[in-house]
Design a protein around this motif. Structure first.
Motif, PDB file in Angstrom:
ATOM      1  N   ARG A 173       0.810  -1.408  -0.066  1.00 13.57           N
ATOM      2  CA  ARG A 173      -0.049  -0.255  -0.029  1.00 13.57           C
ATOM      3  C   ARG A 173       0.908   1.174   0.079  1.00 13.57           C
ATOM      4  NH1 ARG A 173      -4.654  -1.710  -1.573  1.00 13.57           N
ATOM      5  NH2 ARG A 173      -5.428  -3.481  -0.741  1.00 13.57           N
ATOM      6  N   ARG A 174       0.494   2.406  -0.554  1.00 13.32           N
ATOM      7  CA  ARG A 174       0.953   3.679  -0.704  1.00 13.32           C
ATOM      8  C   ARG A 174       0.419   4.701   0.045  1.00 13.32           C
ATOM      9  NH1 ARG A 174       5.790   2.877  -1.404  1.00 13.32           N
ATOM     10  NH2 ARG A 174       5.035   1.055  -0.193  1.00 13.32           N
ATOM     11  N   ASN A 175      -0.633   4.578   0.725  1.00 12.67           N
ATOM     12  CA  ASN A 175      -1.203   5.496   1.535  1.00 12.67           C
ATOM     13  C   ASN A 175      -0.784   5.155   2.752  1.00 12.67           C
ATOM     14  OD1 ASN A 175      -3.133   6.771   3.027  1.00 12.67           O
ATOM     15  ND2 ASN A 175      -5.196   6.116   1.938  1.00 12.67           N
ATOM     16  N   VAL A 176      -0.456   6.416   3.618  1.00  8.87           N
ATOM     17  CA  VAL A 176       0.161   6.513   4.658  1.00  8.87           C
ATOM     18  C   VAL A 176      -0.613   6.037   5.932  1.00  8.87           C
ATOM     19  CG1 VAL A 176       1.330   7.978   6.442  1.00  8.87           C
ATOM     20  CG2 VAL A 176       1.622   8.288   4.164  1.00  8.87           C
ATOM     21  N   VAL A 177      -1.815   6.119   5.916  1.00  9.57           N
ATOM     22  CA  VAL A 177      -2.866   5.795   7.082  1.00  9.57           C
ATOM     23  C   VAL A 177      -3.228   4.229   6.988  1.00  9.57           C
ATOM     24  CG1 VAL A 177      -5.212   5.841   7.868  1.00  9.57           C
ATOM     25  CG2 VAL A 177      -4.190   7.851   7.007  1.00  9.57           C
ATOM     26  N   ILE A 178      -2.950   3.451   5.722  1.00 10.37           N
ATOM     27  CA  ILE A 178      -3.093   2.176   5.629  1.00 10.37           C
ATOM     28  C   ILE A 178      -1.951   1.469   6.238  1.00 10.37           C
ATOM     29  CG2 ILE A 178      -3.536   0.190   3.845  1.00 10.37           C
ATOM     30  CD1 ILE A 178      -6.054   1.951   4.300  1.00 10.37           C
TER      31      ILE A 178
ATOM     32  N   VAL B 247       1.380  12.290   9.753  1.00  8.77           N
ATOM     33  CA  VAL B 247       0.298  12.340   8.730  1.00  8.77           C
ATOM     34  C   VAL B 247      -0.289  13.660   8.420  1.00  8.77           C
ATOM     35  CG1 VAL B 247      -1.965  11.426   7.917  1.00  8.77           C
ATOM     36  CG2 VAL B 247       0.113   9.940   8.608  1.00  8.77           C
TER      37      VAL B 247
ATOM     38  N   TYR C  95      -0.008  16.000   5.369  1.00  5.61           N
ATOM     39  CA  TYR C  95      -1.050  16.493   4.519  1.00  5.61           C
ATOM     40  C   TYR C  95      -1.209  17.838   4.428  1.00  5.61           C
ATOM     41  CZ  TYR C  95      -5.750  16.963   2.758  1.00  5.61           C
ATOM     42  OH  TYR C  95      -6.788  17.183   1.786  1.00  5.61           O
TER      43      TYR C  95
ATOM     44  N   THR D 222      -1.496  15.382   0.464  1.00  7.85           N
ATOM     45  CA  THR D 222      -1.673  14.118  -0.185  1.00  7.85           C
ATOM     46  C   THR D 222      -1.283  13.144   1.001  1.00  7.85           C
ATOM     47  OG1 THR D 222      -1.167  12.621  -1.787  1.00  7.85           O
ATOM     48  CG2 THR D 222       0.614  13.976  -1.186  1.00  7.85           C
ATOM     49  N   PHE D 223      -1.988  11.831   0.943  1.00  2.00           N
ATOM     50  CA  PHE D 223      -1.684  10.902   1.817  1.00  2.00           C
ATOM     51  C   PHE D 223      -0.942   9.651   0.913  1.00  2.00           C
ATOM     52  CE2 PHE D 223      -5.707  12.114   4.197  1.00  2.00           C
ATOM     53  CZ  PHE D 223      -4.745  12.456   5.412  1.00  2.00           C
ATOM     54  N   ASN D 224      -0.495   9.960  -0.210  1.00  2.00           N
ATOM     55  CA  ASN D 224       0.090   8.807  -1.258  1.00  2.00           C
ATOM     56  C   ASN D 224       1.608   9.055  -0.806  1.00  2.00           C
ATOM     57  OD1 ASN D 224       0.812   7.086  -2.805  1.00  2.00           O
ATOM     58  ND2 ASN D 224      -0.472   7.994  -4.595  1.00  2.00           N
TER      59      ASN D 224
END
Length: 104
Positions: A29-34, A84, A88, A93-95
């Motif tokens: 995954r590339r999303n920081v939250v994930i 995060v 942002y 972005t989160f990516n």
């Protein structure tokens, strides 16, 4: 009422499955939250394994160590979410692919 005892290999298999799901989440995954949620899943899998062995061996050291892991996971979540929010605000972005903080 009859006591149902779940054998140790079931707990260890479930902990290993959670660990593998967490590692796959971190690597793909590339999303920081994930990614942060996947790290929490890895830490919870380790806690499950520690507590399972602690109960099986009738020793409290694994449970005490699991409490320390929970404290580290809570601080990791707080610092991670603060990063995060800062990310942002700066990049919108989160990516993780869109963020290159070392570039001038």
């Amino acid at each position: 009422m009859e006591d149902v005892v779940i054998p140790l290999p079931f707990y260890l298999t479930f902990g290993a499955l959670l660990f593998v799901i967490g590692v796959i989440g971190v690597l793909t995954r590339r999303n920081v939250v994930i990614v942060l949620m996947s790290i929490e899943l890895i830490l919870n899998a380790v806690n499950l394994t520690l507590i399972s062995f602690s109960h099986y061996l009738d020793d409290l050291r694994g449970q005490v160590f699991a409490l320390f892991v929970i404290a580290v996971a809570a601080s990791e979540a707080a610092v991670g979410l603060a990063l995060v929010i800062a990310l942002y605000r700066g990049k919108h972005t989160f990516n993780l692919d869109d963020v290159n903080l070392l570039k001038w």
